[in-house]
Design a protein around this motif. Structure first.
Motif, short mmCIF file in Angstrom:
data_model
loop_
_atom_site.label_atom_id
_atom_site.label_comp_id
_atom_site.label_asym_id
_atom_site.label_seq_id
_atom_site.Cartn_x
_atom_site.Cartn_y
_atom_site.Cartn_z
N PHE A 171 70.61 31.65 26.73
CA PHE A 171 70.22 31.58 25.33
C PHE A 171 68.90 30.83 25.18
O PHE A 171 68.75 29.71 25.68
N PRO A 172 67.94 31.42 24.49
CA PRO A 172 66.67 30.72 24.28
C PRO A 172 66.85 29.58 23.29
O PRO A 172 67.80 29.58 22.49
N PRO A 173 65.96 28.61 23.32
CA PRO A 173 66.06 27.50 22.36
C PRO A 173 65.94 28.02 20.92
O PRO A 173 65.21 28.97 20.65
N ARG A 174 66.66 27.39 20.04
CA ARG A 174 66.56 27.72 18.62
C ARG A 174 65.35 26.98 18.04
O ARG A 174 65.16 25.80 18.33
N ARG A 175 64.58 27.70 17.23
CA ARG A 175 63.39 27.09 16.62
C ARG A 175 63.77 26.34 15.36
O ARG A 175 64.38 26.90 14.45
N VAL A 176 63.40 25.07 15.33
CA VAL A 176 63.64 24.21 14.18
C VAL A 176 62.28 23.75 13.66
O VAL A 176 61.48 23.21 14.43
N VAL A 177 62.03 23.98 12.38
CA VAL A 177 60.76 23.61 11.77
C VAL A 177 61.03 22.63 10.64
O VAL A 177 61.91 22.86 9.81
N LEU A 178 60.27 21.55 10.64
CA LEU A 178 60.33 20.58 9.55
C LEU A 178 59.06 20.71 8.72
O LEU A 178 57.97 20.82 9.28
N LEU A 179 59.21 20.73 7.40
CA LEU A 179 58.08 20.80 6.48
C LEU A 179 57.72 19.39 6.05
O LEU A 179 58.57 18.65 5.54
N ALA A 180 56.45 19.02 6.26
CA ALA A 180 55.95 17.71 5.86
C ALA A 180 54.76 17.91 4.92
O ALA A 180 54.14 18.97 4.90
N TYR A 181 54.43 16.87 4.18
CA TYR A 181 53.34 16.90 3.21
C TYR A 181 52.88 15.46 3.02
O TYR A 181 53.58 14.52 3.41
N PRO A 182 51.71 15.25 2.43
CA PRO A 182 51.25 13.88 2.21
C PRO A 182 52.27 13.07 1.42
O PRO A 182 52.87 13.57 0.46
N ASP A 183 52.48 11.86 1.84
CA ASP A 183 53.41 10.92 1.21
C ASP A 183 54.87 11.32 1.34
O ASP A 183 55.72 10.90 0.54
N CYS A 184 55.19 12.14 2.36
CA CYS A 184 56.61 12.37 2.64
C CYS A 184 57.16 11.10 3.30
O CYS A 184 56.41 10.20 3.69
N GLN A 185 58.46 11.02 3.41
CA GLN A 185 59.12 9.87 4.01
C GLN A 185 59.13 10.04 5.53
O GLN A 185 59.65 11.05 6.02
N ALA A 186 58.56 9.10 6.25
CA ALA A 186 58.48 9.20 7.71
C ALA A 186 59.87 9.41 8.32
O ALA A 186 60.04 10.22 9.23
N LEU A 187 60.85 8.70 7.81
CA LEU A 187 62.22 8.82 8.35
C LEU A 187 62.80 10.22 8.14
O LEU A 187 63.58 10.70 8.96
N ASP A 188 62.40 10.88 7.06
CA ASP A 188 62.91 12.22 6.78
C ASP A 188 62.32 13.27 7.73
O ASP A 188 62.85 14.37 7.84
N VAL A 189 61.25 12.92 8.40
CA VAL A 189 60.68 13.78 9.45
C VAL A 189 61.19 13.33 10.81
O VAL A 189 61.73 14.10 11.58
N SER A 190 61.04 12.03 11.08
CA SER A 190 61.37 11.53 12.42
C SER A 190 62.87 11.52 12.71
O SER A 190 63.28 11.74 13.85
N GLY A 191 63.70 11.30 11.69
CA GLY A 191 65.15 11.26 11.90
C GLY A 191 65.70 12.60 12.39
O GLY A 191 66.28 12.67 13.48
N PRO A 192 65.51 13.68 11.62
CA PRO A 192 66.00 14.98 12.10
C PRO A 192 65.33 15.40 13.41
O PRO A 192 65.99 15.95 14.29
N TRP A 193 64.03 15.12 13.54
CA TRP A 193 63.32 15.47 14.77
C TRP A 193 64.01 14.81 15.96
O TRP A 193 64.27 15.44 16.98
N GLN A 194 64.32 13.52 15.83
CA GLN A 194 64.93 12.78 16.93
C GLN A 194 66.32 13.30 17.25
O GLN A 194 66.72 13.34 18.42
N VAL A 195 67.08 13.70 16.24
CA VAL A 195 68.42 14.24 16.48
C VAL A 195 68.34 15.47 17.37
O VAL A 195 69.08 15.60 18.35
N PHE A 196 67.44 16.40 17.02
CA PHE A 196 67.31 17.62 17.82
C PHE A 196 66.73 17.32 19.20
O PHE A 196 67.16 17.90 20.20
N ALA A 197 65.76 16.41 19.27
CA ALA A 197 65.19 16.03 20.57
C ALA A 197 66.23 15.36 21.46
O ALA A 197 66.28 15.61 22.67
N SER A 198 67.08 14.53 20.87
CA SER A 198 68.15 13.88 21.64
C SER A 198 69.17 14.89 22.14
O SER A 198 69.70 14.75 23.24
N ALA A 199 69.45 15.90 21.33
CA ALA A 199 70.36 16.96 21.77
C ALA A 199 69.78 17.66 23.00
O ALA A 199 70.51 17.98 23.95
#
Length: 148
Positions: free
Chosen positions: A5-33
């Motif tokens: 099975f190929p890796p599933r593509r996960v995309v996070l949408l960011a914009y100026p003044d987004c919350q760093a944790l709202d990007v880094s938290g989900p990113w880290q969960v998938f990276a840790s998996a």
């Protein structure tokens, strides 16, 4: 899960003044998996108005690797998540991501938002007729009046 099975593509949408944790938290969960599995289960990307650096509401710079054109060229991801943060209200007014979200929504398997990112999905009309939740501090001004 088989290595076939190929890796599933996960995309996070960011914009100026987004919350760093709202990007880094989900990113880290998938990276840790990926780390726990010992192989890439998820391929991660960050989409923004333009590829390159943008600043979160805490001042931390993050780097987007895609814009909507680049994301569309690569095909629909499996999962698209919208970050929250104080900048979401400016993004809702400016409408930079609304067309991209509307176009991509029927093509992704999973669409979601972290905290106030739900307002961007709502502004795009993607939460019509659905229940959603966000941080209590921001929910009241956007709540529809209840009938009595």
């Amino acid at each position: 899960m088989s290595d076939a099975f190929p890796p599933r593509r996960v995309v996070l949408l960011a914009y100026p003044d987004c919350q760093a944790l709202d990007v880094s938290g989900p990113w880290q969960v998938f990276a840790s998996a990926n780390d726990c599995a010992g192989r890439p289960l998820y391929e991660l990307s960050l989409v923004a108005r333009a590829p390159g650096p943008l600043h979160t509401n805490g001042g931390l710079a993050i780097v987007a690797d895609l814009d909507w054109a680049g994301l569309t060229a690569r095909g629909a991801p499996d999962t698209l998540l919208v970050a929250g943060g104080s900048g979401v209200f400016a993004e809702c007014r400016a409408g930079h991501h609304l067309d991209g979200l509307r176009e991509m929504a029927p093509r992704v398997r999973r669409l979601g938002a972290i905290c106030t990112g739900a307002f961007l999905l709502a502004r795009a009309g993607l939460l019509d007729g659905r229940r959603a939740t966000t941080h209590w501090r921001h929910a009241r001004p956007w709540r529809r009046p209840t009938r009595r």
